[in-house]
Design a protein around this motif. Structure first.
Motif, PDB file in Angstrom:
ATOM      1  N   ALA A  64      14.291  22.148 -48.689  1.00  0.00           N
ATOM      2  CA  ALA A  64      15.089  22.056 -47.469  1.00  0.00           C
ATOM      3  C   ALA A  64      15.245  23.426 -46.821  1.00  0.00           C
ATOM      4  O   ALA A  64      15.196  23.550 -45.594  1.00  0.00           O
ATOM      5  N   TYR A  68      13.875  24.601 -43.140  1.00  0.00           N
ATOM      6  CA  TYR A  68      14.763  25.168 -42.127  1.00  0.00           C
ATOM      7  C   TYR A  68      14.224  26.496 -41.604  1.00  0.00           C
ATOM      8  O   TYR A  68      14.370  26.810 -40.436  1.00  0.00           O
ATOM      9  N   LEU A  95      19.163  21.487 -37.681  1.00  0.00           N
ATOM     10  CA  LEU A  95      19.666  20.111 -37.762  1.00  0.00           C
ATOM     11  C   LEU A  95      19.494  19.327 -36.470  1.00  0.00           C
ATOM     12  O   LEU A  95      19.510  18.095 -36.486  1.00  0.00           O
ATOM     13  N   SER A  96      19.316  20.005 -35.360  1.00  0.00           N
ATOM     14  CA  SER A  96      19.127  19.275 -34.098  1.00  0.00           C
ATOM     15  C   SER A  96      17.796  18.523 -34.075  1.00  0.00           C
ATOM     16  O   SER A  96      17.607  17.631 -33.257  1.00  0.00           O
ATOM     17  N   VAL A  98      16.895  16.461 -36.288  1.00  0.00           N
ATOM     18  CA  VAL A  98      17.139  15.130 -36.868  1.00  0.00           C
ATOM     19  C   VAL A  98      17.197  14.065 -35.788  1.00  0.00           C
ATOM     20  O   VAL A  98      16.650  12.973 -35.950  1.00  0.00           O
ATOM     21  N   THR A  99      17.805  14.372 -34.669  1.00  0.00           N
ATOM     22  CA  THR A  99      17.954  13.366 -33.612  1.00  0.00           C
ATOM     23  C   THR A  99      16.696  13.224 -32.756  1.00  0.00           C
ATOM     24  O   THR A  99      16.556  12.240 -32.035  1.00  0.00           O
ATOM     25  N   LYS A 100      15.785  14.189 -32.817  1.00  0.00           N
ATOM     26  CA  LYS A 100      14.577  14.151 -31.990  1.00  0.00           C
ATOM     27  C   LYS A 100      13.424  13.394 -32.644  1.00  0.00           C
ATOM     28  O   LYS A 100      12.546  12.896 -31.958  1.00  0.00           O
ATOM     29  N   VAL A 101      13.413  13.334 -33.974  1.00  0.00           N
ATOM     30  CA  VAL A 101      12.327  12.639 -34.681  1.00  0.00           C
ATOM     31  C   VAL A 101      12.582  11.129 -34.585  1.00  0.00           C
ATOM     32  O   VAL A 101      13.683  10.656 -34.879  1.00  0.00           O
ATOM     33  N   TRP A 106      11.049   8.969 -39.619  1.00  0.00           N
ATOM     34  CA  TRP A 106      11.938   9.070 -40.782  1.00  0.00           C
ATOM     35  C   TRP A 106      11.588   8.010 -41.826  1.00  0.00           C
ATOM     36  O   TRP A 106      11.680   8.256 -43.025  1.00  0.00           O
TER      37      TRP A 106
END
Length: 133
Positions: A64, A68, A95-96, A98-101, A106
């Motif tokens: 992780a 990053y 972490l931003s 996460v919402t774009k993928v 996922w």
């Protein structure tokens, strides 16, 4: 707590904690250190499972951290999702991302990790040893 006020540790030969005194990571002056008493029953199988889990969580944390740090300087060419016309260059760092993928992406990540966990990575006789090196 094994100083002269408490007596000698050598006297307590029946202690379940003695089962782990020869394990990797046990160091003087503390010996086997278990402040929460999780291993006070001396169950070797539970100890091995906990040690394996600890190693696995450490490895996940290292990956992780790489995940990053590396995108700060390396972006893959091409598209993350060709159907959505979403290039790798538009995926933000941290972490931003996460919402774009997309959800299908996922799902593929979870599917691949499940495959690695269930079919490919089989532990050998020693916790954390997968026979890969």
């Amino acid at each position: 707590l094994t100083g002269s006020a408490w007596g000698s540790w050598d006297v307590y030969t029946d202690s379940p904690l003695r089962a782990f005194e020869s394990e990797t990571g046990v160091q003087a002056p503390l010996g086997y250190w278990d402040p929460l008493g999780l291993s006070k029953d001396g169950d070797v199988e539970t100890f091995k499972r906990r040690r394996s889990t600890e190693l696995k969580h450490g490895r996940v944390a290292m990956f992780a951290t790489l995940g990053y740090i590396v995108p700060q300087s390396v972006k893959l060419p091409g598209y993350l999702s060709p159907t959505l016309k979403l290039p790798f260059a538009e995926i933000p760092n941290g972490l931003s991302a996460v919402t774009k993928v997309p959800g299908a992406g996922w799902f593929q990540v979870v599917l691949f990790l499940g495959y690695c966990e269930l079919a490919f990575l089989k532990e050998r006789d020693e916790p954390g040893n997968y026979g890969l090196g």
